[in-house]
Scaffold this active site. Structure first.
Site, PDB file in Angstrom:
ATOM      1  N   CYS A 401       0.831  -1.199   0.000  1.00  0.00           N
ATOM      2  CA  CYS A 401       0.000   0.000   0.000  1.00  0.00           C
ATOM      3  C   CYS A 401       0.874   1.261   0.000  1.00  0.00           C
ATOM      4  O   CYS A 401       1.444   1.622  -1.027  1.00  0.00           O
ATOM      5  CB  CYS A 401      -0.961  -0.028   1.179  1.00  0.00           C
ATOM      6  N   HIS A 529      -3.485  -5.252   0.027  1.00  0.00           N
ATOM      7  CA  HIS A 529      -2.939  -5.785   1.282  1.00  0.00           C
ATOM      8  C   HIS A 529      -2.999  -7.313   1.246  1.00  0.00           C
ATOM      9  O   HIS A 529      -3.997  -7.913   1.669  1.00  0.00           O
ATOM     10  CB  HIS A 529      -3.745  -5.269   2.480  1.00  0.00           C
ATOM     11  N   GLU A 531      -1.671  -9.466   3.074  1.00  0.00           N
ATOM     12  CA  GLU A 531      -1.640 -10.118   4.388  1.00  0.00           C
ATOM     13  C   GLU A 531      -3.022 -10.505   4.889  1.00  0.00           C
ATOM     14  O   GLU A 531      -3.164 -11.388   5.742  1.00  0.00           O
ATOM     15  CB  GLU A 531      -0.962  -9.223   5.428  1.00  0.00           C
TER      16      GLU A 531
END
Length: 617
Positions: A401, A529, A531
């Site tokens: 990001c 993102h 994750e």
């Protein structure tokens, strides 16, 4: 539908989320479809406007819901896809009730906490519990509800009252309460103190809820005499007092609960149609193997995280988990070093040179660097300095990001010679706005105004990250941002050597950038993102690439040579590679690895536990 309410006592942050996730993991391994609901008694509508220092990270769901980080635990443990309504807040409930009142739904009645607020809570739980959260779209059979905060908090009283009523709305066999409480063990005496738990259970019972199961959290194991004392004073059977002491990893918690008879308890208490002991030989074997691999990893890898919220580790909870998943995949123990971005800036060198040089020392000794997401001006120059160091020294780097935006700014300044290049978030009047705010961003209102949720990314040409994703043409990942790479600079940036290998379905938003492997071992950044959808048994590809590059195994992995690479650098068989080969080729063999060093002699011992061998071996 069966409902399991998880409450907490004595202190917050005691581990209710991990306990709730672990209960769900066990029940899922029993063949049940499980969903989860997190209740946060704050008045905010959602977690979107929280400072990371206030409440940890903001977790983003597929539908764009900005929710509490505990929902990330549920998704990772249960491998499910939750929805924004799986996170209930006081703000959401009151907003719904007020809207009903404005429409006249209450027919002029006085709107009160009881029954209107409590009824709204119960209706919300019943409706959300039925929403499918797995790919097979089957309706869940068990709903685990975590009530945030601690029993006795004034904010949580309407929710406690709602569940006092809810236990009668559903049958006794369909609702049970699990209370998680702290049992402190002062170092001065080492004695386990039960009084806080007694007071907490008394408070819960005074509110009309009786715990069916008490989970005692402690530093060290609790002896039977202490459990018997809690049983006597808290009106539960001794076998319904469970002890979960601090352990090597959260992966151990489901195993510890299962070993203490949790399956049999829920099977009897909720009349679940699940088999009672003895358990199948392969029951939870993948989870057990995961926990054992975590505990027996010997080699380590150090990753530096350069961020602006490093004072609170929960601010990067999902990033940390994704790094741990990938480190375990490459058979390494993660050593994560947090670096405050401002500490890398020239201003800190003048104001606090010791702090400056310590930060740079950590950065330089690391084997890989990640620059995660964030907002605001503070620390941006430090992040750009870290990116520059990674690019010029060929240190494995992953930007997420804001990390991608920092990488683009650094490249524009130092390679394209656009010295004043910047983001309009940092410098609105920059002559080279390589990062700009998105047209749909509403700067007049906070909360839910960013580009949120899952979006499609289309790969262009061959790239490192495409190979890590299994050569897929398109991927779907979750986003949370309000600034993007300026499309008018993209062609110039690519001509200078930085490639945007992934774009959105409109071809105007840059999703993935990287330097070719021929010029850098791993220099990758994503606007999304990754994750958020990393799983313990399925690590996120961008994070996996960073860890593979950090341990020098990215190229062999990309060349599909990992499965046959059983030789170490000195030409002898490597125990790490043997472990990987065994796990890959004999995935249903459960084993323990151990290494014992004696001078210059290393004895590598392998134990193959016969009960877990496949029948045909």
């Amino acid at each position: 539908m069966k409902y399991i309410l998880v409450t907490g006592g004595v202190i917050s942050g005691i581990g209710k989320g991990v306990i709730a996730s672990s209960i769900g993991t066990i029940l899922k391994h029993c063949g049940l479809h499980v969903t989860s609901i997190k209740i946060d008694p704050y008045i905010n509508i959602d977690a979107g406007t929280f400072s990371p220092f206030e409440h940890g990270e903001v977790f983003v769901l597929d539908d764009g819901g900005e929710v509490d980080l505990d929902l990330g635990n549920y998704e990772r443990f249960l491998d499910v896809t939750l929805h924004r309504d799986n996170n209930i807040t006081t703000g959401k409930i009151y907003q719904q009730v007020i809207e009903c009142e404005r429409r006249g739904d209450y027919l002029g009645k006085t709107v009160q906490v009881v029954p209107h607020i409590t009824d709204a809570i119960q209706d919300w739980v019943e409706n959300v519990a039925k929403i499918p959260v797995t790919e097979d779209e089957k309706e869940p059979e068990v709903c685990i509800i975590e009530l945030g905060g601690t029993i006795g908090d004034i904010e949580g009283m309407p929710f406690v009252e709602a569940f006092r009523q809810f236990q009668f709305r559903v049958s006794h066999e369909s609702f049970c309460c699990v209370h998680v409480s702290l049992v402190p063990q002062p170092k001065s005496t080492g004695e386990s103190k039960t009084k806080p738990t007694q007071a907490s259970v008394k408070e819960l019972r005074g509110s009309g809820l009786s715990p069916d199961l008490i989970v005692c959290r402690s530093e060290m194991p609790i002896i039977d005499e202490v459990k018997q004392k809690i049983s006597n004073f808290c009106h539960v059977k001794p076998d319904r007092v469970i002890c979960i002491h601090d352990c090597t990893s959260t992966y151990r918690v489901p195993l510890m609960l299962e070993e203490q008879g949790l399956i049999q308890f829920f099977s009897e208490r909720l009349q679940l149609n699940i088999a009672t002991p003895p358990r199948p030989k392969k029951f939870m074997w993948k989870w057990r193997d995961l926990a054992d691999r975590h505990d027996n990893v010997r080699k380590s890898v150090e990753i530096a995280l350069v961020g602006k919220y490093t004072q609170l580790e929960d601010a990067y909870a999902s990033v940390t988990k994704a790094l741990q998943h990938s480190a375990l995949f490459v058979n390494r123990r993660l050593v994560l070093s947090y670096i405050e971005a401002t500490s890398l800036e020239e201003a800190t060198k003048v104001e606090n040179p010791v702090k400056y040089h310590q930060a740079w020392q950590i950065l330089c000794r690391s084997e890989g660097v990640i620059v995660p997401g964030g907002f605001g001006k503070r620390g941006m120059e430090g992040k750009i300095a870290a990116v520059n160091w990674c690019r010029t020294t060929k240190k494995p780097f992953l930007g997420v990001c804001l990390g991608l935006q920092a990488a683009v700014i650094e490249f524009a300044r130092n390679v394209m010679n656009l010295k004043d290049a910047n983001s309009t978030e940092i410098e609105p009047d920059t002559p080279y706005p390589v990062v700009i705010d998105m047209p749909e961003h509403n700067s007049g209102q906070m909360g839910g105004t960013m580009r949120l949720g899952k979006r499609t990314t289309i790969f262009h040409g061959d790239s490192t990250l495409k190979k890590l994703y299994g050569n897929l043409g398109t991927i779907v990942e979750r986003h949370r941002h309000r600034y993007e790479v300026n499309p008018s600079f993209v062609e110039r940036i690519e001509k200078a050597g930085l490639h945007f290998v992934g774009r959105d379905d409109t071809e105007t938003r840059m999703e993935i950038m990287e330097l070719p492997l021929s010029t850098h071992p791993y220099f990758v950044a994503t606007q999304y993102h990754p994750e958020y959808i990393s799983r313990p048994l399925k690590p996120s590809p961008p994070y996996l690439g960073l860890l593979l590059a950090a341990v020098g195994k990215l190229q062999p992995y990309l060349n599909n040579a990992m499965s046959s690479n059983t030789t170490s650098e000195d030409g002898e068989n490597s125990d790490d590679d043997i472990a990987g080969m065994l796990r890959r080729n004999f995935s249903n063999v459960y084993f323990i690895t151990g290494l014992e060093s004696c001078g210059d002699t290393k004895l590598c011992c392998w134990f193959l536990l016969l009960p877990f061998l496949p029948g045909n071996l």
